[in-house]
Design a protein around this motif. Structure first.
Motif, PDB file in Angstrom:
ATOM      1  N   ASP A 172     104.783   2.743 134.997  1.00  0.00           N
ATOM      2  CA  ASP A 172     103.617   3.484 134.487  1.00  0.00           C
ATOM      3  C   ASP A 172     104.036   4.749 133.743  1.00  0.00           C
ATOM      4  OD1 ASP A 172     101.883   1.624 135.588  1.00  0.00           O
ATOM      5  OD2 ASP A 172     101.670   2.716 137.474  1.00  0.00           O
ATOM      6  N   HIS A 173     105.254   5.238 134.019  1.00  0.00           N
ATOM      7  CA  HIS A 173     105.728   6.477 133.389  1.00  0.00           C
ATOM      8  C   HIS A 173     107.152   6.261 132.871  1.00  0.00           C
ATOM      9  CE1 HIS A 173     102.232   8.473 135.148  1.00  0.00           C
ATOM     10  NE2 HIS A 173     102.554   7.920 136.293  1.00  0.00           N
ATOM     11  N   PRO A 174     107.321   5.430 131.832  1.00  0.00           N
ATOM     12  CA  PRO A 174     108.668   5.056 131.390  1.00  0.00           C
ATOM     13  C   PRO A 174     109.510   6.223 130.903  1.00  0.00           C
ATOM     14  CG  PRO A 174     107.000   4.368 129.787  1.00  0.00           C
ATOM     15  CD  PRO A 174     106.273   4.806 131.010  1.00  0.00           C
ATOM     16  N   PHE A 175     108.893   7.183 130.234  1.00  0.00           N
ATOM     17  CA  PHE A 175     109.675   8.279 129.668  1.00  0.00           C
ATOM     18  C   PHE A 175     110.099   9.277 130.739  1.00  0.00           C
ATOM     19  CE2 PHE A 175     106.453   6.965 126.440  1.00  0.00           C
ATOM     20  CZ  PHE A 175     107.316   6.142 125.723  1.00  0.00           C
ATOM     21  N   ALA A 176     109.264   9.498 131.727  1.00  0.00           N
ATOM     22  CA  ALA A 176     109.645  10.351 132.853  1.00  0.00           C
ATOM     23  C   ALA A 176     110.771   9.701 133.655  1.00  0.00           C
ATOM     24  CB  ALA A 176     108.441  10.623 133.748  1.00  0.00           C
ATOM     25  N   ASP A 177     110.712   8.381 133.807  1.00  0.00           N
ATOM     26  CA  ASP A 177     111.776   7.672 134.528  1.00  0.00           C
ATOM     27  C   ASP A 177     113.104   7.798 133.792  1.00  0.00           C
ATOM     28  OD1 ASP A 177     109.907   6.922 136.384  1.00  0.00           O
ATOM     29  OD2 ASP A 177     109.650   4.889 135.592  1.00  0.00           O
ATOM     30  N   LEU A 178     113.078   7.674 132.469  1.00  0.00           N
ATOM     31  CA  LEU A 178     114.308   7.800 131.678  1.00  0.00           C
ATOM     32  C   LEU A 178     114.846   9.223 131.712  1.00  0.00           C
ATOM     33  CD1 LEU A 178     113.224   5.531 128.718  1.00  0.00           C
ATOM     34  CD2 LEU A 178     115.263   5.171 130.126  1.00  0.00           C
ATOM     35  N   ASN A 234     108.064  17.232 128.611  1.00  0.00           N
ATOM     36  CA  ASN A 234     109.143  18.017 128.008  1.00  0.00           C
ATOM     37  C   ASN A 234     109.780  17.224 126.868  1.00  0.00           C
ATOM     38  OD1 ASN A 234     111.173  16.227 129.166  1.00  0.00           O
ATOM     39  ND2 ASN A 234     110.780  17.251 131.107  1.00  0.00           N
ATOM     40  N   ASN A 235     110.776  17.824 126.225  1.00  0.00           N
ATOM     41  CA  ASN A 235     111.342  17.192 125.040  1.00  0.00           C
ATOM     42  C   ASN A 235     112.363  16.111 125.365  1.00  0.00           C
ATOM     43  OD1 ASN A 235     109.758  18.398 123.166  1.00  0.00           O
ATOM     44  ND2 ASN A 235     111.417  19.369 122.025  1.00  0.00           N
ATOM     45  N   TYR A 236     112.850  16.030 126.583  1.00  0.00           N
ATOM     46  CA  TYR A 236     113.640  14.850 126.952  1.00  0.00           C
ATOM     47  C   TYR A 236     112.739  13.620 126.915  1.00  0.00           C
ATOM     48  CZ  TYR A 236     117.290  18.032 128.637  1.00  0.00           C
ATOM     49  OH  TYR A 236     118.259  18.992 128.726  1.00  0.00           O
ATOM     50  N   GLN A 237     111.553  13.738 127.485  1.00  0.00           N
ATOM     51  CA  GLN A 237     110.623  12.618 127.459  1.00  0.00           C
ATOM     52  C   GLN A 237     110.186  12.309 126.024  1.00  0.00           C
ATOM     53  OE1 GLN A 237     107.437  13.045 130.339  1.00  0.00           O
ATOM     54  NE2 GLN A 237     108.811  13.965 131.864  1.00  0.00           N
ATOM     55  N   ARG A 238     109.975  13.364 125.227  1.00  0.00           N
ATOM     56  CA  ARG A 238     109.583  13.141 123.829  1.00  0.00           C
ATOM     57  C   ARG A 238     110.720  12.498 123.041  1.00  0.00           C
ATOM     58  NH1 ARG A 238     107.298  18.301 124.917  1.00  0.00           N
ATOM     59  NH2 ARG A 238     105.048  18.054 125.211  1.00  0.00           N
ATOM     60  N   GLU A 250     116.718   9.580 134.829  1.00  0.00           N
ATOM     61  CA  GLU A 250     117.953   8.789 134.812  1.00  0.00           C
ATOM     62  C   GLU A 250     119.061   9.501 134.044  1.00  0.00           C
ATOM     63  OE1 GLU A 250     119.579   4.413 133.252  1.00  0.00           O
ATOM     64  OE2 GLU A 250     117.431   4.881 133.177  1.00  0.00           O
ATOM     65  N   TYR A 251     118.730  10.098 132.917  1.00  0.00           N
ATOM     66  CA  TYR A 251     119.758  10.661 132.047  1.00  0.00           C
ATOM     67  C   TYR A 251     119.880  12.183 132.120  1.00  0.00           C
ATOM     68  CZ  TYR A 251     120.458   6.113 129.892  1.00  0.00           C
ATOM     69  OH  TYR A 251     120.769   4.792 129.691  1.00  0.00           O
ATOM     70  N   PHE A 252     118.818  12.873 132.492  1.00  0.00           N
ATOM     71  CA  PHE A 252     118.842  14.339 132.466  1.00  0.00           C
ATOM     72  C   PHE A 252     118.308  14.945 133.757  1.00  0.00           C
ATOM     73  CE2 PHE A 252     118.380  12.817 128.100  1.00  0.00           C
ATOM     74  CZ  PHE A 252     119.558  13.312 127.559  1.00  0.00           C
ATOM     75  N   GLY A 253     118.542  14.273 134.857  1.00  0.00           N
ATOM     76  CA  GLY A 253     118.081  14.784 136.141  1.00  0.00           C
ATOM     77  C   GLY A 253     119.044  15.720 136.817  1.00  0.00           C
ATOM     78  N   TYR A 254     120.142  16.071 136.153  1.00  0.00           N
ATOM     79  CA  TYR A 254     121.151  16.927 136.778  1.00  0.00           C
ATOM     80  C   TYR A 254     120.747  18.405 136.667  1.00  0.00           C
ATOM     81  CZ  TYR A 254     122.675  16.939 131.854  1.00  0.00           C
ATOM     82  OH  TYR A 254     122.717  17.017 130.485  1.00  0.00           O
ATOM     83  N   PRO A 255     121.274  19.254 137.554  1.00  0.00           N
ATOM     84  CA  PRO A 255     120.902  20.677 137.563  1.00  0.00           C
ATOM     85  C   PRO A 255     121.210  21.352 136.227  1.00  0.00           C
ATOM     86  CG  PRO A 255     122.070  20.105 139.581  1.00  0.00           C
ATOM     87  CD  PRO A 255     122.186  18.914 138.676  1.00  0.00           C
ATOM     88  N   GLY A 256     120.278  22.157 135.762  1.00  0.00           N
ATOM     89  CA  GLY A 256     120.472  22.931 134.543  1.00  0.00           C
ATOM     90  C   GLY A 256     119.927  22.280 133.287  1.00  0.00           C
ATOM     91  N   ALA A 257     119.685  20.963 133.310  1.00  0.00           N
ATOM     92  CA  ALA A 257     119.224  20.291 132.097  1.00  0.00           C
ATOM     93  C   ALA A 257     117.862  20.808 131.650  1.00  0.00           C
ATOM     94  CB  ALA A 257     119.167  18.780 132.325  1.00  0.00           C
ATOM     95  N   ARG A 258     116.979  21.064 132.606  1.00  0.00           N
ATOM     96  CA  ARG A 258     115.642  21.558 132.264  1.00  0.00           C
ATOM     97  C   ARG A 258     115.664  22.993 131.757  1.00  0.00           C
ATOM     98  NH1 ARG A 258     110.714  19.663 134.385  1.00  0.00           N
ATOM     99  NH2 ARG A 258     110.693  17.386 134.459  1.00  0.00           N
ATOM    100  N   ASP A 259     116.769  23.705 131.958  1.00  0.00           N
ATOM    101  CA  ASP A 259     116.835  25.112 131.561  1.00  0.00           C
ATOM    102  C   ASP A 259     117.006  25.287 130.052  1.00  0.00           C
ATOM    103  OD1 ASP A 259     116.652  25.728 134.240  1.00  0.00           O
ATOM    104  OD2 ASP A 259     118.818  25.954 134.511  1.00  0.00           O
TER     105      ASP A 259
END
Length: 639
Positions: free
Chosen positions: A464-470, A432-436, A473-482
């Protein structure tokens, strides 16, 4: 604009006046006009003042009439005249004419509901002597910094980390400061430490738009009072959006010109600074002083474009060239002004230009924030393209990956293209674009860090997955992926990159020279409105900031905004191919950073060699290594 510091030791342990005085002396550059210290038993407050508004009556700490409340404040609140009238009607009897007392009265009147009412930038502390409670607050976008550390049963805070490092007491000694390995990894990955971390394990930043409460007992309570929200408004025509944009920019800039001293501006020649300077010229009664940085003989020099705009607007235009040898000489001083390692691309130009501007004015307006709220970054458009091409590139990856292992291609241009293509493919593979966003703002790639880091440091910090981890960390709250893909990237730019990098280098570079830098585009009221704008008014094809460009066009001559905008940045690729690389190598080899256990010495030398040979463009990471070396030398080797 000022600097604040303080120490609430709690438990009845007295704060030595000399501890606060010593902390204040470390930030004289933030406030050369006045100093104030207040001790109330186990609480100490300190303040350095740069007089901008109410030149005679703004001494701090400032107190309520009954002595219960005290405030130290760094920043400016531009709507304080309106708030002042409302608070006077409520019954507060003002004894000063500036914004500081207005903020104090607002908090006494409304509590934490006061913060969203303040339009401006601020880092502040309010002390309630009756309840023995301390409140720290930071403006919604993080324009002004607030650092704090919880140690020895209390809390110490300041506008800069150096204030905390200056504090000590006869009975307890100094505070502890341990290098944060995660912060070091952040730095070599992004060129700055990601907040709320700092380079010190024990120190954090108060997040933007947050308030901290701490009483005589218990843990501090930190909570948000503002967050950006993307809520698109429907039903407006293109002409209406453009007219509203013009109105918001004009009126917000006008409010940001509030001062009892001369206000100038930084002018780079692009749409952001041109919009601000044009609005200033409309409201000013005398020619605006506009300051421009030039890079003679490089591909990113914008002096002529800025000069044409300045002439059109009737500005008093002052330019300052920056040569590689000059940048090398000032690099240690630029790093010293940050007191954390900083490799922001514009740190040197902003510092240098601020030095020039401070010879003429005490306040400048800047164009920062426009790219974040109007979708102006190329990396945002690149991420969208990567997402679209992801499926195709996944099919071709086995073939394309083979190119990565081909030796140098003999042409610097082809080598750089290959390097960029590999990064684009990496972006396309992400979820997704958070990782990008994290991938697009890194200054070193995972494969460079794997070769560069000492094995133990790499194993502890790189996953092994630095961008997914970040992202988690920063956008794991509900609604961010929406959020839609563009809004995801914009939110990340607005809340992660901007306060940690862009605003940090603007604050430190300007305040190093006792210059107040204001950012009209980051009024949270303007941001709230801008985030209601539909995508088509922000991004039209490959053109970002569409509505803003159309809004500004009538203020400028035809074609003024047609040239490619480059912004405040160093020409790393060009400079590190010349004499600037010699300075950077000497900074690395002469400091203890080369023995710190984070980077492999042979790998660093290989980066310098590959860059010099044109095999790859390592300019950003080499600059980071040079700045880290300066910081290490200033922090450890010079003791």
């Amino acid at each position: 604009m000022c600097g604040i510091t303080g120490w609430y030791r709690r438990g009845g342990r007295p704060v030595p006046r000399e501890a606060i005085t010593r902390a204040c002396r470390t930030i004289v550059h933030r406030g050369p006009d006045d100093e104030g210290v207040h001790i109330d038993g186990d609480l100490g407050l300190g303040h350095r003042r740069l007089s901008i508004v109410d030149l005679e009556g703004g001494h701090q700490p400032m107190f309520s009439a009954d002595g219960r409340w005290a405030i130290v404040f760094n920043g400016e609140v531009y709507n304080f005249p309106e708030l002042r009238e409302e608070l006077a009607d409520w019954g507060w009897q003002f004894s000063t004419h500036g914004d500081t007392e207005t903020i104090l009265a607002a908090y006494v009147r409304w509590g934490d509901e006061a913060w969203p009412r303040l339009e401006g930038m601020y880092g502040l502390a309010i002390w309630d002597a009756k309840e023995r409670r301390l409140v720290l607050a930071r403006d919604p976008l993080g324009i002004k910094p607030v650092y704090y550390t919880l140690q020895q049963g209390g809390i110490a805070f300041g506008s800069e980390i150096r204030t905390l490092r200056a504090m000590s007491s006869p009975d307890g000694g100094g505070l502890d400061f341990t290098v944060c390995e995660r912060g070091v990894h952040d730095f070599f990955m992004f060129g700055h430490v990601q907040k709320p971390r700092s380079i010190w394990q024990e120190v954090k930043t108060l997040p933007p738009g947050h308030v901290l409460h701490i009483g005589p007992e218990g843990e501090p309570e930190i909570r948000p009072f503002w967050r950006p929200e993307f809520r698109v408004t429907e039903g407006l025509s293109e002409a209406e959006w453009i007219e509203q944009t013009r109105h918001w920019v004009s009126e917000t800039t006008k409010r940001h010109m509030l001062a009892d001293v001369t206000v100038g501006a930084f002018l780079s020649g692009g749409v952001d600074s041109s919009a601000v300077v044009a609005a200033m010229a409309h409201h000013a009664t005398t020619p605006v002083k506009a300051f421009t940085m030039g890079f003679p003989g490089t591909s990113i020099d914008e002096t002529e474009a800025a000069a044409r705009i300045a002439r059109h607007l009737g500005c008093e235009h002052i330019t300052l060239p920056l040569q590689p040898q000059d940048a090398g000489i000032m690099l240690p001083e630029v790093q010293r002004s940050h007191d954390e390692p900083c490799a922001a691309t514009a740190a040197v130009p902003v510092w240098h230009l601020s030095k020039l501007a401070a010879e003429h004015v005490k306040v400048v307006l800047c164009g920062e924030g426009s790219d974040e709220i109007f979708a102006g970054y190329k990396r945002q458009r690149t991420a969208l393209a990567a997402a679209r091409t992801g499926p195709l590139l996944r099919m071709l990856e086995p073939v394309l990956a083979a190119i990565d292992h081909v030796p140098g291609m003999g042409s610097k241009r082809l080598n750089y293209l290959r390097q960029n293509a590999r990064r684009f493919r990496q972006s396309a593979m992400l979820e997704n674009n958070y990782q990008r966003f994290f991938q697009g703002t890194q200054i070193s790639t995972p494969w460079v860090r794997e070769a560069l880091y000492e094995p133990g440091f790499h194993a502890r910090q790189e996953s092994d997955h630095p961008f997914a981890d970040l992202e988690r960390e920063y956008f794991g709250y509900p609604g961010a992926r929406d959020l839609d893909p563009l809004s995801q990237f914009m939110l990340a730019d607005l809340t992660v990159h901007m306060p940690a990098s862009l605003l940090n280098r603007t604050d430190r570079g300007s305040m190093a020279h006792s210059l107040e830098a204001r950012v009209p585009f980051l009024s949270h009221k303007l941001v709230d409105w801008a985030l209601t704008m539909p995508r088509a008014m922000k991004l039209r094809g490959k053109v970002g900031k569409y509505a803003l460009r159309k809004a500004v066009e009538p203020w400028l001559f035809p074609g003024a905004l047609d040239e490619r905008k480059l912004g405040f940045q160093l020409p790393f690729a060009e400079w590190f191919s010349g004499g600037f690389a010699t300075f950077a190598q000497e900074a690395w080899t002469s400091s203890g950073a080369s023995k710190s256990g984070y980077l492999r010495e042979d790998a660093v030398q290989k980066l310098f060699a590959e860059h010099a040979a044109g095999v790859a463009n390592h300019g950003r990471i080499l600059y980071a290594i040079a700045m880290f070396s300066c910081w290490w030398d200033q922090t450890f080797d010079a003791r």
